[in-house]
Design an enzyme around this catalytic site. Sequence first.
Site, PDB file in Angstrom:
ATOM      1  N   ASP A   1       0.823  -1.206   0.000  1.00 43.65           N
ATOM      2  CA  ASP A   1       0.000   0.000   0.000  1.00 43.65           C
ATOM      3  C   ASP A   1       0.858   1.257   0.000  1.00 43.65           C
ATOM      4  OD1 ASP A   1       0.803  -0.613   2.675  1.00 43.65           O
ATOM      5  OD2 ASP A   1      -0.705   0.776   3.442  1.00 43.65           O
ATOM      6  N   GLU A  56      -0.065  -1.077   5.625  1.00 42.59           N
ATOM      7  CA  GLU A  56       0.988  -0.683   6.561  1.00 42.59           C
ATOM      8  C   GLU A  56       0.879   0.784   6.939  1.00 42.59           C
ATOM      9  OE1 GLU A  56       4.958   0.964   7.720  1.00 42.59           O
ATOM     10  OE2 GLU A  56       3.734   1.455   5.974  1.00 42.59           O
TER      11      GLU A  56
END
Length: 369
Positions: free
Chosen positions: A79, A136
Amino acid sequence: MNSELKPGLDLLGDPIVLTQRLVDIPSPSGQEKQIADEIEDALRNLNLPGVEVFRFNNNVLARTNRGLASRVMLAGHIDTVPIADNLPSRVEDGIMYGCGTVDMKSGLAVYLHTFATLATSTELKHDLTLIAYECEEVADHLNGLGHIRDEHPEWLAADLALLGEPTGGWIEAGCQGNLRIKVTAHGVRAHSARSWLGDNAMHKLSPIISKVAAYKAAEVNIDGLTYREGLNIVFCESGVANNVIPDLAWMNLNFRFAPNRDLNEAIEHVVETLELDGQDGIEWAVEDGAGGALPGLGQQVTSGLIDAVGREKIRAKFGWTDVSRFSAMGIPALNFGAGDPSFAHKRDEQCPVEQITDVAAILKQYLSE
């Protein structure tokens, strides 16, 4: 129909090209399905004998099972932060620009490429586990690595974990812990012309503020690396109106602490140093906290990476990263990736393409006979 559809990810090709392909797949936190699909398809389409591929939510995992003496984990998040008008990517004068170039699709590309090229190689020295995980960049309870730990912990077994966060091709060992404490003062509201009828909540915080300002942060040496602690006020708020004595004031304290302390020790240190307990009208609460990670440079499985990178290119990691999660499971962990972390989350996020090549070459040297 789009006649210019790009082919799937080429994990065996140039990791610079792979980085750009990953960057051009938008994947802000919570929107990782497309990039996870493409990574999974690319791994499965390789048909690597003896390699297990597993999909869990938007986490893609793969591992070799060759019975080698040790196992190295290559982990990276898929991400990014929200896109800031910085896609599609572009390369100018040896620099790749775009959301995720440094945090951390360059590191992810290198790890995917390394796994794909070495998984069935006769030169491989360590069994490999690849972890490409979601979320994350957002709240801890959404972190894909944490979900894997809770639901499929067997996939996180390793002798060493490498996290592809940007380090400029250096080894950044371990990480510091991170603690946030909210301190609240309660007083009595009154007209400022008759302040003696009130009790100024902001003034109650002032002795604590003075202690923070005078705090001498420690420098802690662990395995020859210097970790620098820091205690700071990062947010402070009070006030009702210009003619009102405030009855409420609060501030957030941030303590970055060396990994020789655990989280409870860090909390105790801050509370005792600032004398937060037993003060009239003062209360405190832990808002967020996570322990650090010890560097683990003395492990035998780490020595080859140190030799490949060079002992002069090892430093302490001052920020907090997911290597802390590995440390909590008893797995030594290091940060190792391409690019300058100071460009993370910026509109002009960027990574020198030469560093992508260099990090890939170092990893191949470390993991191969």
